[in-house]
Design a protein around this motif. Structure first.
Motif, PDB file in Angstrom:
ATOM      1  N   LEU A  62     -23.821 -29.522  12.953  1.00  8.40           N
ATOM      2  CA  LEU A  62     -24.463 -28.394  12.298  1.00  8.40           C
ATOM      3  C   LEU A  62     -23.693 -27.103  12.516  1.00  8.40           C
ATOM      4  O   LEU A  62     -23.530 -26.285  11.598  1.00  8.40           O
ATOM      5  CB  LEU A  62     -25.898 -28.262  12.812  1.00  8.40           C
ATOM      6  N   LEU A  63     -23.165 -26.914  13.728  1.00  9.84           N
ATOM      7  CA  LEU A  63     -22.384 -25.717  14.017  1.00  9.84           C
ATOM      8  C   LEU A  63     -21.101 -25.680  13.203  1.00  9.84           C
ATOM      9  O   LEU A  63     -20.726 -24.639  12.647  1.00  9.84           O
ATOM     10  CB  LEU A  63     -22.086 -25.659  15.516  1.00  9.84           C
ATOM     11  N   VAL A  64     -20.423 -26.845  13.104  1.00 13.25           N
ATOM     12  CA  VAL A  64     -19.184 -26.903  12.310  1.00 13.25           C
ATOM     13  C   VAL A  64     -19.467 -26.628  10.841  1.00 13.25           C
ATOM     14  O   VAL A  64     -18.724 -25.907  10.161  1.00 13.25           O
ATOM     15  CB  VAL A  64     -18.504 -28.272  12.511  1.00 13.25           C
ATOM     16  N   THR A  65     -20.578 -27.199  10.316  1.00  8.29           N
ATOM     17  CA  THR A  65     -20.947 -26.974   8.910  1.00  8.29           C
ATOM     18  C   THR A  65     -21.237 -25.501   8.643  1.00  8.29           C
ATOM     19  O   THR A  65     -20.829 -24.953   7.607  1.00  8.29           O
ATOM     20  CB  THR A  65     -22.165 -27.829   8.547  1.00  8.29           C
ATOM     21  N   MET A  66     -21.935 -24.851   9.557  1.00  4.10           N
ATOM     22  CA  MET A  66     -22.209 -23.431   9.382  1.00  4.10           C
ATOM     23  C   MET A  66     -20.930 -22.614   9.388  1.00  4.10           C
ATOM     24  O   MET A  66     -20.769 -21.677   8.588  1.00  4.10           O
ATOM     25  CB  MET A  66     -23.151 -22.954  10.485  1.00  4.10           C
ATOM     26  N   ILE A  67     -19.996 -22.978  10.259  1.00  4.13           N
ATOM     27  CA  ILE A  67     -18.723 -22.234  10.316  1.00  4.13           C
ATOM     28  C   ILE A  67     -17.930 -22.427   9.029  1.00  4.13           C
ATOM     29  O   ILE A  67     -17.364 -21.486   8.463  1.00  4.13           O
ATOM     30  CB  ILE A  67     -17.922 -22.665  11.553  1.00  4.13           C
ATOM     31  N   VAL A  68     -17.898 -23.680   8.517  1.00  2.11           N
ATOM     32  CA  VAL A  68     -17.172 -23.960   7.273  1.00  2.11           C
ATOM     33  C   VAL A  68     -17.811 -23.222   6.095  1.00  2.11           C
ATOM     34  O   VAL A  68     -17.121 -22.642   5.246  1.00  2.11           O
ATOM     35  CB  VAL A  68     -17.109 -25.479   7.023  1.00  2.11           C
ATOM     36  N   ASN A  69     -19.139 -23.236   6.003  1.00  3.15           N
ATOM     37  CA  ASN A  69     -19.821 -22.523   4.927  1.00  3.15           C
ATOM     38  C   ASN A  69     -19.556 -21.027   4.997  1.00  3.15           C
ATOM     39  O   ASN A  69     -19.345 -20.359   3.959  1.00  3.15           O
ATOM     40  CB  ASN A  69     -21.321 -22.781   4.984  1.00  3.15           C
ATOM     41  N   LEU A  70     -19.567 -20.494   6.190  1.00  4.43           N
ATOM     42  CA  LEU A  70     -19.281 -19.067   6.328  1.00  4.43           C
ATOM     43  C   LEU A  70     -17.854 -18.751   5.907  1.00  4.43           C
ATOM     44  O   LEU A  70     -17.596 -17.750   5.216  1.00  4.43           O
ATOM     45  CB  LEU A  70     -19.535 -18.636   7.778  1.00  4.43           C
ATOM     46  N   ALA A  71     -16.906 -19.628   6.291  1.00  2.00           N
ATOM     47  CA  ALA A  71     -15.505 -19.400   5.896  1.00  2.00           C
ATOM     48  C   ALA A  71     -15.332 -19.510   4.389  1.00  2.00           C
ATOM     49  O   ALA A  71     -14.620 -18.700   3.769  1.00  2.00           O
ATOM     50  CB  ALA A  71     -14.604 -20.402   6.622  1.00  2.00           C
ATOM     51  N   LYS A 124     -13.491 -13.049  -1.227  1.00  2.00           N
ATOM     52  CA  LYS A 124     -12.157 -12.471  -1.249  1.00  2.00           C
ATOM     53  C   LYS A 124     -11.433 -12.810  -2.538  1.00  2.00           C
ATOM     54  O   LYS A 124     -10.778 -11.944  -3.150  1.00  2.00           O
ATOM     55  CB  LYS A 124     -11.365 -12.978  -0.038  1.00  2.00           C
ATOM     56  N   VAL A 125     -11.520 -14.070  -2.979  1.00  2.00           N
ATOM     57  CA  VAL A 125     -10.796 -14.493  -4.173  1.00  2.00           C
ATOM     58  C   VAL A 125     -11.420 -13.891  -5.429  1.00  2.00           C
ATOM     59  O   VAL A 125     -10.723 -13.388  -6.312  1.00  2.00           O
ATOM     60  CB  VAL A 125     -10.771 -16.034  -4.259  1.00  2.00           C
ATOM     61  N   MET A 126     -12.742 -13.935  -5.546  1.00  2.00           N
ATOM     62  CA  MET A 126     -13.427 -13.398  -6.725  1.00  2.00           C
ATOM     63  C   MET A 126     -13.514 -11.887  -6.720  1.00  2.00           C
ATOM     64  O   MET A 126     -13.934 -11.292  -7.712  1.00  2.00           O
ATOM     65  CB  MET A 126     -14.835 -13.986  -6.824  1.00  2.00           C
ATOM     66  N   ASN A 127     -13.123 -11.275  -5.650  1.00  2.00           N
ATOM     67  CA  ASN A 127     -13.082  -9.814  -5.554  1.00  2.00           C
ATOM     68  C   ASN A 127     -14.462  -9.207  -5.818  1.00  2.00           C
ATOM     69  O   ASN A 127     -14.638  -8.329  -6.667  1.00  2.00           O
ATOM     70  CB  ASN A 127     -12.049  -9.238  -6.517  1.00  2.00           C
ATOM     71  N   PHE A 128     -15.439  -9.704  -5.089  1.00  2.00           N
ATOM     72  CA  PHE A 128     -16.789  -9.154  -5.200  1.00  2.00           C
ATOM     73  C   PHE A 128     -16.818  -7.742  -4.609  1.00  2.00           C
ATOM     74  O   PHE A 128     -16.187  -7.474  -3.580  1.00  2.00           O
ATOM     75  CB  PHE A 128     -17.796 -10.036  -4.461  1.00  2.00           C
ATOM     76  N   SER A 129     -17.546  -6.888  -5.288  1.00  2.00           N
ATOM     77  CA  SER A 129     -17.712  -5.522  -4.800  1.00  2.00           C
ATOM     78  C   SER A 129     -19.082  -5.027  -5.242  1.00  2.00           C
ATOM     79  O   SER A 129     -19.851  -5.731  -5.877  1.00  2.00           O
ATOM     80  CB  SER A 129     -16.596  -4.609  -5.333  1.00  2.00           C
ATOM     81  N   MET A 147     -17.619  -8.006 -10.096  1.00  2.00           N
ATOM     82  CA  MET A 147     -16.895  -9.151  -9.584  1.00  2.00           C
ATOM     83  C   MET A 147     -15.557  -9.243 -10.292  1.00  2.00           C
ATOM     84  O   MET A 147     -15.495  -9.416 -11.521  1.00  2.00           O
ATOM     85  CB  MET A 147     -17.698 -10.437  -9.823  1.00  2.00           C
ATOM     86  N   GLY A 148     -14.465  -9.111  -9.575  1.00  2.00           N
ATOM     87  CA  GLY A 148     -13.135  -9.268 -10.140  1.00  2.00           C
ATOM     88  C   GLY A 148     -12.875  -8.271 -11.258  1.00  2.00           C
ATOM     89  O   GLY A 148     -13.009  -7.054 -11.089  1.00  2.00           O
ATOM     90  N   ASN A 149     -12.507  -8.826 -12.477  1.00  2.00           N
ATOM     91  CA  ASN A 149     -12.256  -7.989 -13.638  1.00  2.00           C
ATOM     92  C   ASN A 149     -13.526  -7.546 -14.337  1.00  2.00           C
ATOM     93  O   ASN A 149     -13.458  -6.831 -15.335  1.00  2.00           O
ATOM     94  CB  ASN A 149     -11.370  -8.746 -14.635  1.00  2.00           C
ATOM     95  N   LEU A 150     -14.674  -7.980 -13.831  1.00  2.00           N
ATOM     96  CA  LEU A 150     -15.955  -7.624 -14.428  1.00  2.00           C
ATOM     97  C   LEU A 150     -16.597  -6.509 -13.611  1.00  2.00           C
ATOM     98  O   LEU A 150     -16.850  -6.677 -12.415  1.00  2.00           O
ATOM     99  CB  LEU A 150     -16.877  -8.850 -14.477  1.00  2.00           C
TER     100      LEU A 150
END
Length: 311
Positions: free
Chosen positions: A56-65, A72-77, A81-84
Motif C-alpha cells: 500500500l505504501l509503494v502504491t501511494m508513492i507511485v500514484n503520487l509520483a 508537470k507534463v500537462m502544464n496544469f496551472s 492546462m497546457g495550451n488551454l
C-alpha cells in the motif's frame, strides 16, 4: 483477677479462633492454568500484514509520483492546462488543437497578427442553425470544391460596410467598380449579359466572339462601340446584326474597316476595266449586301449587278 474475667478472655479467644477458621474455610482454591494463550498477530499472519502495508505504501508513492508527473507534463496551472487557458472572455488555445467531436461556439478568433487555420483530412463544414435546430446555412470546404448552401450569399469589403457580391436564387449582383477576367480563354456566358460598359485593359485588345452562333448587342436607346486609339474590327462567318429598336447604332473610331468585300464589275466602259483601279465605291444591294465598285465621275453602283443577283 477474678474467675469471671478469665472466662471472658478465654471466650474471646475462642471466638477469634472460630472467626479465623471460618474465614479460612471460605477461601476457595483456584484451578491452575495448564496453557498460556498469547494475544496478537504472530507468524505468517504478521508477515502478510506487513507485506500488504508495504504494498500500500509503494502504491501511494507511485500514484503520487504519477500525479506530479502528469501535472508537470500537462502544464496544469491556475489559468488552465497546457495550451488551454481559461479566462473571463472565454477559452484560449495556442498551437495546434484537434477536436474529435462537434464544437459549438459563438465566436472563433485568432491571435493578433496570426492566421486562423482550419485543417481536416476530408473537408471542413460550418453549419448555422436556428432556435429550433434546423439548418439555415452551410459552408463546406472540400478537396474538390467549396460549397455554400444558404438563402443569400454576400461578400463584403474589409471594413464590412460595402457590399461587393451577392447571390440568391433569382439574381447575382456584383457592385465592384471593375470585373476582371484574366483567363486566356476569356469569359463564357451561357445566356444574356447586361452591363453598362465592356472595356479591355490598357494595351490589350477587346474581343467579343461567338464561334458557332450569332453575336447580338441590343440596347433600348443605342449601342456605342468605340476604339479611341485603334481600329475597330467586326467579323462574322454568317450574319452580323446590329439592331436598335428606338435609338441609333454609333461606330465612333478613327478607322472603321469592312474587309473582304466582293468586287463588282462595271461594264459601262469596258476600255477602262484593264487600267489599274485605286479608288472604289461602296455599293449596297437592295438585299443589304455591300460590295465594291470602281469609282468614276458618276456612281457605278448597279441595281442589277452580278453581286446583287447572287446574293
Amino acid at each position: 483477677m477474678d474467675q469471671s474475667t478469665t472466662l471472658d478472655i478465654e471466650s474471646l479467644k475462642i471466638t477469634q479462633e472460630q472467626f479465623i477458621l471460618a474465614s479460612q474455610s471460605l477461601h476457595l482454591q483456584r484451578p491452575g492454568c495448564d496453557a498460556v494463550y498469547p494475544v496478537g498477530l504472530y507468524g505468517w499472519r504478521k508477515r502478510c500484514l506487513y507485506f500488504f502495508l508495504l504494498l500500500l505504501l509503494v502504491t501511494m508513492i507511485v500514484n503520487l509520483a504519477l500525479t506530479v508527473w502528469i501535472i508537470k507534463v500537462m502544464n496544469f496551472s491556475v489559468d488552465g492546462m497546457g495550451n488551454l487557458h481559461l479566462n473571463q472572455e472565454g477559452i484560449r488555445l495556442e498551437g495546434i488543437s484537434e477536436f474529435l467531436l462537434p464544437l459549438y461556439v459563438n465566436e472563433i478568433q485568432s491571435r493578433k497578427e496570426s492566421l486562423l487555420v482550419f485543417r481536416s483530412e476530408k473537408n471542413v463544414t460550418l453549419n448555422a442553425r436556428d432556435d429550433r435546430g434546423q439548418l439555415t446555412g452551410q459552408l463546406t470546404v472540400g478537396p474538390e470544391a467549396v460549397e455554400a448552401q444558404c438563402q443569400r450569399l454576400e461578400v463584403r469589403s474589409r471594413d464590412g460596410g460595402r457590399l461587393l457580391f451577392t447571390a440568391d436564387e433569382e439574381e447575382v449582383i456584383m457592385t465592384t467598380e471593375k470585373f476582371i477576367v484574366t483567363g486566356s480563354e476569356g469569359a463564357v456566358f451561357g445566356h444574356s449579359v447586361e452591363t453598362p460598359l465592356i472595356q479591355a485593359r490598357a494595351s490589350e485588345d477587346l474581343r467579343l466572339e461567338s464561334p458557332t452562333r450569332t453575336l447580338t448587342m441590343e440596347a433600348p436607346r443605342g449601342v456605342e462601340a468605340s476604339a479611341a486609339k485603334g481600329p475597330l474590327k467586326v467579323s462574322s462567318r454568317k450574319d452580323l446584326h446590329l439592331e436598335s429598336t428606338e435609338g441609333e447604332i454609333l461606330l465612333d473610331a478613327n478607322t472603321v474597316q469592312l474587309g473582304s468585300l466582293p468586287l463588282g464589275v462595271y461594264t459601262a466602259s469596258p476600255s477602262q476595266a484593264s487600267h489599274e483601279q485605286a479608288v472604289y465605291e461602296v455599293c449596297v444591294c437592295p438585299s443589304g449586301k455591300i460590295y465594291l465598285s470602281p469609282a468614276e465621275s458618276s456612281s457605278t453602283c448597279q441595281a442589277m449587278s452580278n453581286i446583287c443577283l447572287w446574293s
